[in-house]
Design an enzyme around this catalytic site. Sequence first.
Site, short mmCIF file in Angstrom:
data_model
loop_
_atom_site.label_atom_id
_atom_site.label_comp_id
_atom_site.label_asym_id
_atom_site.label_seq_id
_atom_site.Cartn_x
_atom_site.Cartn_y
_atom_site.Cartn_z
N GLY A 11 88.66 110.30 51.08
CA GLY A 11 87.28 109.88 51.37
C GLY A 11 87.07 109.89 52.88
N TYR A 45 79.52 109.62 46.58
CA TYR A 45 78.36 109.07 45.87
C TYR A 45 77.45 108.23 46.76
CZ TYR A 45 80.72 110.88 41.83
OH TYR A 45 81.31 111.74 40.94
N ALA A 46 77.82 108.07 48.05
CA ALA A 46 76.98 107.24 48.94
C ALA A 46 75.58 107.84 49.02
CB ALA A 46 77.62 107.15 50.31
N GLN A 47 74.59 106.98 48.90
CA GLN A 47 73.21 107.48 48.87
C GLN A 47 72.45 107.11 50.13
OE1 GLN A 47 71.00 106.33 45.39
NE2 GLN A 47 72.29 107.46 43.99
N GLU A 115 67.32 99.14 54.67
CA GLU A 115 67.86 98.58 53.43
C GLU A 115 67.94 97.07 53.56
OE1 GLU A 115 71.48 100.62 52.29
OE2 GLU A 115 70.56 102.55 52.64
N HIS A 243 75.92 95.67 43.40
CA HIS A 243 74.68 96.31 43.87
C HIS A 243 73.56 95.89 42.92
CE1 HIS A 243 71.74 99.18 45.23
NE2 HIS A 243 72.56 99.56 46.20
N ARG A 291 71.97 91.84 49.84
CA ARG A 291 72.31 92.29 48.49
C ARG A 291 72.76 91.18 47.54
NH1 ARG A 291 75.66 97.64 49.20
NH2 ARG A 291 73.65 98.55 49.75
N HIS A 352 80.10 97.06 42.90
CA HIS A 352 79.80 98.16 43.83
C HIS A 352 80.82 98.29 44.94
CE1 HIS A 352 77.25 100.95 46.00
NE2 HIS A 352 77.20 100.16 47.06
N ARG A 387 78.91 92.40 52.31
CA ARG A 387 78.70 93.49 53.26
C ARG A 387 77.23 93.82 53.45
NH1 ARG A 387 78.12 99.18 52.38
NH2 ARG A 387 78.49 98.85 50.16
N SER A 392 79.50 100.30 55.41
CA SER A 392 80.84 100.66 54.95
C SER A 392 81.33 101.99 55.52
CB SER A 392 80.82 100.72 53.42
OG SER A 392 81.97 101.35 52.97
N LEU A 393 80.46 103.00 55.48
CA LEU A 393 80.84 104.31 56.01
C LEU A 393 81.14 104.19 57.50
CD1 LEU A 393 78.10 106.32 54.09
CD2 LEU A 393 80.54 106.38 53.60
#
Length: 496
Positions: A11, A45-47, A115, A243, A291, A352, A387, A392-393
């Site tokens: 990843g 899968y990160a959007q 977000e 999530h 979140r 998530h 988080r 995260s990325l």
Amino acid sequence: MKTDFLVIGSGIAGLTYALKVAQEFPQKNITILTKTQSDETNTKYAQGGIAGVTDFDHDSFEKHIKDTLISGDGLCNEHVVEIVVKEGVQRINELIEWGAQFDREPDGDYKLGKEGGHSENRILHHKDVTGKEMERALLEAIRRAGNIKLINHCFVLDIITQHHLGYLVTKSTPDIECYGVYVLNLTTKKIEKISASITLLASGGNGQVYRSTTNPAIATGDGVAMVYRAKGRIENMEFIQFHPTALYEAGVRGQSFLITEAVRGDGGILRNAAGEAFMERYDERKDLAPRDIVARAIDNEMKINGTEFVYLDCRHMDQEKFLEHFPNIYAKCKSIGIDVGKDMIPVSPAAHYSCGGVKTDEWARTSIKNLYAAGECASTGLHGANRLASNSLLEAMVFAHRAYKDSIALISNISKEHRQAVIPDWNAEGTTAPKEMILITQSLKEMKLLMSDYVGIVRNNERLSALIVGWIFFTKKRKHCTKSWKFHHNCVNCET
Ligand code: FAD
Ligand code: SIN
């Protein structure tokens, strides 16, 4: 097999580290191991995107730091938050140099999304498939590098330490060292050993421990389990992030499709079964509260109304803009008969992200010598109890870079004894092949049920006690282990 640098996981964390050490040490070998296909990762899968301060006219490091601290509920390490926010921008620029493309405005500036928990628009994205684009760019850069070997279908089982060389290793052993790993080669079905001077653990998250998750099948927490078994330090595993808005599809098991929080950032509104926009009853930031707050609010609405989902209403949004920003979500909804312009999208929370993991210091060092950890498997102190979206990325890149920086000094200090240690072959004594796979798949289902019902979004002592009772029943039923209700490492009775 022997390698200078061993990377577990393909990843964003693993690939970033591998690229950097490959560039720094063109004469050394870098080996990346991955459980299935190289791109089958949480990263893909990160959007929503990657958070970072790039628009200094409206945003600042201070604001991003403050948002991260608030979201983490008072449990973040402030020094680490500062490191990630301030160094993150350089890492994003490197990603762009490696070929990742982010959406831009007509004037060339980056389109910045918003977000939950963010006070400013600061999320760089590639439509609603940001992770796919990043993974593509990183894998292409890996293929261009001459000294990186990427091996698919290799399931790492255990970290090799002094324990495997015949010494007693306990949690109080001061200098546990990592010599490499034992790997189940899924192609040959043989267990092989790989010795390494330096190992980076980048094995991702553990969402698959739950019945409903946004994570793909690879996310089973293997890296954290390996370090735990090797007597390394783990922390904050209770902070599982749910999530708020996974697409609800009756009967779908395994990985749930995500409806990115960026949809709410662009104006999407959560409504309950009665059509009420309920978030204002829970938090003044409404649909864009952090979140954990939104997930708990939805959970509460579902419990009060006896429903399995709430709705995300996008009908009032500019449909052309929706299609431009979220083509993947639009297509997925259409494929199951939902017209986003006319119908509300049924959503429910799903496991998530793992905020905790292998404890690391500010250079990504674990408590085990020669073993670094970065990405979702690591607990750096950035996230605290919850988080902040799209951090995260960023964290994965910052700590992969820091692990690389620290590795430069470490690689020249690896002792001759370490390099020449004689690693025994895998000891399969006491293990048996299951006659029927149902014994394993059924246990997996039971574990996911127990975790979802008793260790979900909202927890209390009663449910946790019920879990322990369920667990005793579950383990005894499985194999009559009389030692205790816990699984034991290498215990024939427990079949771990
Ligand atoms: P991963 O990308 O998960 O990679 C793990 C690797 O480890 C894989 O290659 C896997 O095969 C390998 N591996 C695991 N176990 C073993 C083993 N035993 N042996 C060998 N290999 C093994 N974060 C954001 O910041 N922004 C977002 O927009 C965002 N959106 C998300 C959307 C979804 C649907 C999901 C699931 C997550 C999202 N996240 C987002 C979180 C983020 O994507 C992940 O936290 C991050 O990508 C993790 O990267 P990683 O490199 O640590 O691990
Ligand atoms: C999302 O796009 O909503 C997920 C972002 C994240 O997990 O950080």
